[in-house]
Design an enzyme around this catalytic site. Structure first.
Site, PDB file in Angstrom:
ATOM      1  N   GLU A   1      -6.090 -12.044   6.582  1.00 53.83           N
ATOM      2  CA  GLU A   1      -7.054 -10.994   6.254  1.00 53.83           C
ATOM      3  C   GLU A   1      -8.104 -11.463   5.244  1.00 53.83           C
ATOM      4  O   GLU A   1      -8.820 -10.637   4.678  1.00 53.83           O
ATOM      5  CB  GLU A   1      -6.309  -9.766   5.704  1.00 53.83           C
ATOM      6  CG  GLU A   1      -5.374 -10.067   4.551  1.00 53.83           C
ATOM      7  CD  GLU A   1      -4.551  -8.857   4.131  1.00 53.83           C
ATOM      8  OE1 GLU A   1      -4.869  -7.737   4.580  1.00 53.83           O
ATOM      9  OE2 GLU A   1      -3.596  -9.025   3.352  1.00 53.83           O
TER      10      GLU A   1
ATOM     11  N   ASP B   1      -9.109  -5.473   6.460  1.00 58.46           N
ATOM     12  CA  ASP B   1      -9.422  -6.368   5.345  1.00 58.46           C
ATOM     13  C   ASP B   1     -10.109  -7.642   5.825  1.00 58.46           C
ATOM     14  O   ASP B   1     -10.985  -8.186   5.132  1.00 58.46           O
ATOM     15  CB  ASP B   1      -8.141  -6.718   4.579  1.00 58.46           C
ATOM     16  CG  ASP B   1      -7.667  -5.552   3.729  1.00 58.46           C
ATOM     17  OD1 ASP B   1      -8.492  -4.672   3.419  1.00 58.46           O
ATOM     18  OD2 ASP B   1      -6.467  -5.506   3.390  1.00 58.46           O
TER      19      ASP B   1
ATOM     20  N   HIS C   1       0.809  -1.214   0.000  1.00 58.22           N
ATOM     21  CA  HIS C   1       0.000   0.000   0.000  1.00 58.22           C
ATOM     22  C   HIS C   1       0.848   1.274   0.000  1.00 58.22           C
ATOM     23  O   HIS C   1       0.298   2.361  -0.146  1.00 58.22           O
ATOM     24  CB  HIS C   1      -0.922   0.015   1.224  1.00 58.22           C
ATOM     25  CG  HIS C   1      -1.956  -1.067   1.208  1.00 58.22           C
ATOM     26  ND1 HIS C   1      -2.864  -1.220   0.192  1.00 58.22           N
ATOM     27  CD2 HIS C   1      -2.217  -2.072   2.092  1.00 58.22           C
ATOM     28  CE1 HIS C   1      -3.652  -2.253   0.435  1.00 58.22           C
ATOM     29  NE2 HIS C   1      -3.274  -2.801   1.593  1.00 58.22           N
TER      30      HIS C   1
ATOM     31  N   GLN D   1      -0.027 -12.614   6.607  1.00 58.15           N
ATOM     32  CA  GLN D   1      -1.088 -11.713   7.035  1.00 58.15           C
ATOM     33  C   GLN D   1      -2.437 -12.410   6.888  1.00 58.15           C
ATOM     34  O   GLN D   1      -2.809 -12.848   5.792  1.00 58.15           O
ATOM     35  CB  GLN D   1      -1.048 -10.428   6.199  1.00 58.15           C
ATOM     36  CG  GLN D   1      -1.886  -9.308   6.773  1.00 58.15           C
ATOM     37  CD  GLN D   1      -1.487  -7.957   6.201  1.00 58.15           C
ATOM     38  OE1 GLN D   1      -0.368  -7.784   5.727  1.00 58.15           O
ATOM     39  NE2 GLN D   1      -2.414  -7.006   6.245  1.00 58.15           N
TER      40      GLN D   1
END
Length: 610
Positions: free
Chosen positions: A163, A189, A49, A161
């Site tokens: 999510e 998320d 991001h 991660q």
């Protein structure tokens, strides 16, 4: 384990929560500022991001590692081609750049977790290839390539991660995959994917239950868990309550949408997310302050004026303390309070407006001084005593006196003629004395004679300028037997053939206690010269040892009385210098007592002839 893996060391010890910050903008200086944040164990370089490309990632990793903090790289995506491809945008490239760990987003299954481990670990645990010369340099001390190969699998962190709904459904299998070190929860998320998004910072019970499931699976597998807190209360809850008794090593992240004060009195600092310095400590540039601050309203104590160093004293222009040593100068307390600033120029001192005194009876100091001066009687200047003008010297004879004996080696007295007399030489009108009847002229660097137009620049060339007039005979002594004339001209001939000088040029200057006088005469014979000091006179007998010897003998009357015992002299190559110690310390307006005074009260020195 490889030395310098700060993040891994904190997780293994399990004594505290591991803190870190994320870098979302490129720049080595940004990386260093983040890495130097107090309490930071790691800096995550966000290639998903953040606005960070491959080259920026390769610059950020060594910059972070140089500060003793672990660089972690979050990759853009979880795709098969990124695992196998050797492109520098995959996590293999991140590890080859020297990252201490990688964070993989959007994980969905245990099979993907196994592929991640295979790509991130060296054989036999994985399939990672060895070859980068840069990875070893991000640890301290720098390991050899063999040492890096032997310890990388257990030292470098592989973080996934959680999510997605798929990852949540198989969380137990993912947590059990060997080589996965940390399961990091991305609550935003994850909430979106399971249908319970975070709205206005409020986490729904269904999302909290999902996070609890991740925590339980992580604890069961003996792995570490990480969490991104959405507000201060959530961060405090994660640190002190829910996760504190279950997980030994934790990674907590706090978003910058809440004030730090909302965390309350927790023992572990939580660092806000930095989208370049949204809540980053800044350094005040005010003189005398230099503190790092995060609250722009914090009171700043500083010196608004510049430093002043004068005659050994040191201080600030804005306040009065002055010290001699630099250490004391640095300890001068600031004199002004204001707000911190990151600008290069501190605020200027505000000048107070002066209120004019409109009292009609007030009188300025300058008016009072002018009135006092005008009322003081003036003193008439002393009229100088004019010295009598000396009569002009008589014209010099153009011929030598025939009855006067000429000393041997006597040079011709005419300018530009270098002839010398040899004893027994017959005189005639065919000697042809070529000389300059004029006077020397030195003007703006050029040199010559007034009688002719030739000009040269060098003195040696000037001495060689050929005369412009020819006389039949040389002039060695002129009419030397006329004693009255010689007396007026200041010269005579002694019994030993010496030229007797009645005047020589002199100069003097004085101090409060001493008069220093110089008598200019070249090649004084120091073995035969005598200088006798008397209280009111100075007796001199100064013979020279030139080929044409001269002698100056005189008794000089002094203006003031001197101390004979303290007076001294020294003979130099071109002069005699005497130091006369004043008996009374009074100023001498003239050197000789028979000199005409000019009316000046203070006297530094005056040239003349004695």
């Amino acid at each position: 384990m490889l030395q310098g893996c700060t993040f891994k060391s904190v997780l293994d010890k399990g004594e505290r929560v591991s803190m870190g910050v994320w870098q979302t903008l490129p720049g080595q200086n940004i990386s260093r500022v983040l890495a130097r944040t107090p309490g930071v164990d790691w800096v995550l370089v966000d290639c998903e991001h953040g606005n960070i490309d491959d080259s920026a990632m390769h610059e950020a990793v060594p910059a972070i590692a140089s500060c003793g903090v672990s660089p972690i790289v979050r990759l853009p995506d979880m795709q098969g081609w990124m695992i196998k491809n050797t492109s520098l945008t995959d996590f293999t490239g991140a590890l080859d750049a020297g990252a201490h760990g990688i964070l993989i987003p959007l994980l969905r299954s245990a099979d993907e977790a196994k592929k991640i481990v295979a790509a991130a670990k060296f054989p036999p645990q994985g399939q990672r290839g060895l070859g980068s010369p840069f990875a070893m340099e991000r640890f301290h001390p720098i390991p050899t390539m063999t040492e890096y190969l032997q310890h990388a699998n257990q030292s470098l962190l592989t973080i996934v991660q959680i999510e997605t709904q798929e990852a949540l459904d198989t969380i137990e299998e993912i947590a059990a995959v060997p080589g996965i070190d940390v399961l990091f929860v991305g609550p935003f998320d994850l909430g979106n994917n399971i249908g319970h998004p975070i709205i206005d910072g409020v986490m729904k019970p269904e999302l909290e239950q999902a996070i609890d499931r991740v925590l339980a699976a992580t604890t069961k597998a003996g792995k570490k868990a990480g969490f991104f807190a959405s507000n201060g209360e959530q961060a405090k809850k994660v640190i002190l309550q829910d996760w504190n008794s279950r997980v030994v090593g934790r990674m907590v992240w706090a978003h910058n949408t809440y004030p730090r004060s909302s965390l309350g009195p927790i023992t572990c600092p939580v660092h806000s997310r930095v989208r370049i310095s949204a809540d980053m400590a800044l350094k005040c540039v005010h003189q005398g302050c230099g503190k790092e601050y995060s609250d722009p309203d914090e009171v700043c104590r500083y010196h608004p004026g510049p430093p002043v160093f004068h005659e050994g004293q040191k201080g600030w222009k804005c306040c009065k303390p002055r010290f001699l040593t630099f250490d004391e100068f640095l300890q001068i307390p600031p004199c002004t309070e204001g707000k911190h600033s990151t600008t290069d120029h501190p605020p200027k001192i505000e000048k107070k407006e002066q209120v004019a005194d409109v009292t009609p009876t007030a009188q300025s100091l300058s008016d009072k001084l002018a009135e006092a001066v005008s009322s003081t009687p003036s003193r008439a200047p002393l009229a100088p005593q004019l010295a009598a003008t000396a009569p002009p010297p008589p014209a010099e004879s153009e011929d030598d006196e025939p009855n006067l004996e000429i000393p041997d080696a006597k040079p011709c007295r005419r300018k530009g003629c270098n002839a010398t007399y040899k004893k027994g030489q017959q005189r005639s009108d065919d000697e042809n004395c070529i000389h300059h009847p004029g006077v020397p002229i030195f003007h703006e660097g050029s040199k010559g004679y007034s009688c002719c137009k030739r000009r040269v620049l060098e003195f040696d060339q000037f001495m060689k300028i050929e005369g412009c007039k020819t006389s039949p005979r040389h002039l060695f002594i002129g009419s030397g037997q006329d004693n009255s004339k010689k007396k007026r001209q200041g010269t005579g001939i002694g019994k030993d053939g010496e030229e007797l000088l009645e005047t020589v040029r002199h100069d003097f200057y004085q101090t409060p206690t001493t008069v220093i006088a110089s008598f200019f005469l070249k090649k004084i014979d120091s073995a035969r010269a005598t200088v006798e000091f008397n209280p009111n006179t100075l007796d001199l007998d100064l013979p020279t040892d030139e080929p044409a010897p001269k002698r100056y003998k005189a008794s000089v009357p002094l203006f003031g009385e001197i101390d004979v015992q303290k007076s001294t002299f020294k003979i130099l190559g071109t002069k005699l210098e005497v130091s006369l110690y004043k008996a009374d310390g009074a100023s001498w307006p003239v050197f000789r007592s028979d000199d005409q005074r000019t009316g000046e009260i203070l006297q530094i020195g005056r040239a003349g002839r004695v």
